[in-house]
Design an enzyme around this catalytic site. Structure first.
Site, PDB file in Angstrom:
ATOM      1  N   ASP A 152     -86.756   1.174 -27.233  1.00  0.00           N
ATOM      2  CA  ASP A 152     -86.396   0.998 -28.649  1.00  0.00           C
ATOM      3  C   ASP A 152     -87.361   1.710 -29.592  1.00  0.00           C
ATOM      4  O   ASP A 152     -87.200   1.632 -30.804  1.00  0.00           O
ATOM      5  CB  ASP A 152     -86.306  -0.496 -29.009  1.00  0.00           C
ATOM      6  N   SER A 197     -95.381  -5.956 -29.056  1.00  0.00           N
ATOM      7  CA  SER A 197     -94.001  -6.039 -29.534  1.00  0.00           C
ATOM      8  C   SER A 197     -93.974  -6.716 -30.895  1.00  0.00           C
ATOM      9  O   SER A 197     -94.938  -7.360 -31.314  1.00  0.00           O
ATOM     10  CB  SER A 197     -93.124  -6.816 -28.546  1.00  0.00           C
ATOM     11  N   SER A 226     -86.000  -3.804 -33.241  1.00  0.00           N
ATOM     12  CA  SER A 226     -86.868  -4.220 -32.145  1.00  0.00           C
ATOM     13  C   SER A 226     -87.818  -3.078 -31.791  1.00  0.00           C
ATOM     14  O   SER A 226     -87.411  -1.923 -31.701  1.00  0.00           O
ATOM     15  CB  SER A 226     -86.027  -4.590 -30.919  1.00  0.00           C
ATOM     16  N   ASN A 270     -95.284  -1.062 -23.285  1.00  0.00           N
ATOM     17  CA  ASN A 270     -96.280  -1.528 -22.330  1.00  0.00           C
ATOM     18  C   ASN A 270     -97.192  -0.365 -21.958  1.00  0.00           C
ATOM     19  O   ASN A 270     -96.728   0.771 -21.801  1.00  0.00           O
ATOM     20  CB  ASN A 270     -95.613  -2.074 -21.067  1.00  0.00           C
ATOM     21  N   HIS A 282     -99.386  -5.288 -23.593  1.00  0.00           N
ATOM     22  CA  HIS A 282     -98.008  -5.375 -24.104  1.00  0.00           C
ATOM     23  C   HIS A 282     -98.076  -5.589 -25.608  1.00  0.00           C
ATOM     24  O   HIS A 282     -98.853  -6.404 -26.099  1.00  0.00           O
ATOM     25  CB  HIS A 282     -97.263  -6.529 -23.454  1.00  0.00           C
ATOM     26  N   GLY A 335     -91.173  -8.717 -31.590  1.00  0.00           N
ATOM     27  CA  GLY A 335     -90.347  -9.903 -31.410  1.00  0.00           C
ATOM     28  C   GLY A 335     -89.058  -9.902 -32.190  1.00  0.00           C
ATOM     29  O   GLY A 335     -88.491 -10.968 -32.454  1.00  0.00           O
ATOM     30  N   ARG A 336     -88.563  -8.722 -32.555  1.00  0.00           N
ATOM     31  CA  ARG A 336     -87.340  -8.630 -33.359  1.00  0.00           C
ATOM     32  C   ARG A 336     -86.170  -8.181 -32.492  1.00  0.00           C
ATOM     33  O   ARG A 336     -86.340  -7.621 -31.406  1.00  0.00           O
ATOM     34  CB  ARG A 336     -87.534  -7.627 -34.506  1.00  0.00           C
ATOM     35  N   SER A 338     -87.552 -13.084 -51.458  1.00  0.00           N
ATOM     36  CA  SER A 338     -88.000 -14.390 -50.953  1.00  0.00           C
ATOM     37  C   SER A 338     -89.253 -14.285 -50.086  1.00  0.00           C
ATOM     38  O   SER A 338     -89.415 -15.026 -49.115  1.00  0.00           O
ATOM     39  CB  SER A 338     -86.871 -15.084 -50.166  1.00  0.00           C
TER      40      SER A 338
END
Length: 300
Positions: A214, A171, A179, A183, A169, A173-174, A133
């Site tokens: 993470d 990231s 994730s 920083n 920073h 966003g998960r 998808s």
């Protein structure tokens, strides 16, 4: 496959038109190449005040990006694979990047410094993967705050233009288990000579080794510093970006090459080649080589 063929046709059409319209490095009057002072408003004559949007890093879309080793099973160092079975990602996807900056404080600290806010977003989009998808495989968000100070010195013909320090920073966003974020405190240093610009950015990671890390050892793979050498002439840009872990034992990093050539006004054709670790955050410890074709929109 129909969408893939259409995208390939569009990219080839852009490249063919450009090569037909002009010879390599032929002057094109509508293209304006910015100096470091113009890009960062270093000299008094280039000051434009605060809260005006400016281009930052390259602003592009690559309808075709191919990877020789797409990451189908993301895994942090020291952790189990994020998914029990490899995800059926395709090796060809779309990549795009948006990037801008704005000055939020002008002529502070004895009238010498400027404070900038920057934002960069990159996306790896499996738009040709109908089976899944057409998901976004990875989105990276990178806000930063940078204090810049002008320099005036000459070494071997290179003019020192600016030095600065910033907080960065980054990231995706998960949520766990995919994730990724970190920083950094980054130093900025840039010199210029004729059509060459050189940026040096060493950084120090904040929060390394914490229980909430993470992406452990990300600096050992993505790197602890980068050098960016840019050559600009008549709207053409050659950009070599090198990142390195600065480690003598297990040295990792990456190299990225961008070539942008003028098509019309600020529209450019764009070729990007990457090899190494950290093409994006989910791939921070994943080695691959990618080749992308597309267009860029603004000077940075």
């Amino acid at each position: 496959m129909r969408l893939l063929r259409l995208s390939l046709f569009i990219v080839l059409l852009i490249f063919s038109y450009s090569l037909h319209a002009q010879g390599l490095f032929k002057k094109k009057d509508s293209i304006v190449t910015k100096s470091l002072s113009e890009s960062w408003e270093l000299d008094q004559k280039d000051k434009n005040g605060t809260f005006r949007l400016n281009s930052y890093k390259p602003f592009y879309i690559l309808p075709l990006q191919w990877s020789n080793r797409i990451n189908k099973q993301p895994q942090s160092i020291g952790s189990e694979p994020a998914f029990e079975e490899p995800i059926d990602y395709q090796s060809t996807e779309v990549k795009f990047q948006l990037s801008f900056k704005t000055k939020v404080l002008q002529s502070f600290l004895f009238g010498k410094g400027d404070l900038w806010m920057g934002y960069t977003q990159t996306a790896n989009w499996q738009v040709y993967n109908k089976k899944l998808s057409r998901p976004f495989r990875e989105l990276n968000y990178e806000p930063e705050l940078i204090a810049i100070f002008p320099l005036t010195f000459n070494v071997f013909g290179f003019k020192g233009k600016m030095v600065g320090v910033g907080f960065n920073h980054q990231s995706n966003g998960r949520a766990d288990p995919i994730s990724r974020s970190w920083n950094r405190v980054m130093l900025h240093f840039a010199v210029e000579r004729d059509n060459f610009q050189v940026y040096l950015k060493p950084w120090l990671r904040i929060g390394s080794g914490s229980e909430e890390d993470d992406n452990p050892k990300i600096e050992d793979y993505v790197g602890r510093a980068e050098a960016n050498v840019i050559y600009k002439k008549n709207g053409h840009s050659l950009d070599l970006l090198w990142r390195n872990s600065l480690s003598f034992n297990e040295n990792h990093g990456s190299i990225q090459f961008n070539y942008m050539y003028p098509i019309r006004n600020n529209l450019r054709g764009h070729l990007q080649v990457f090899s190494g670790y950290g093409e994006n955050l989910i791939d921070y410890n994943h080695y691959q080589t990618t080749i992308g074709l597309g267009i860029s929109f603004v000077e940075w």
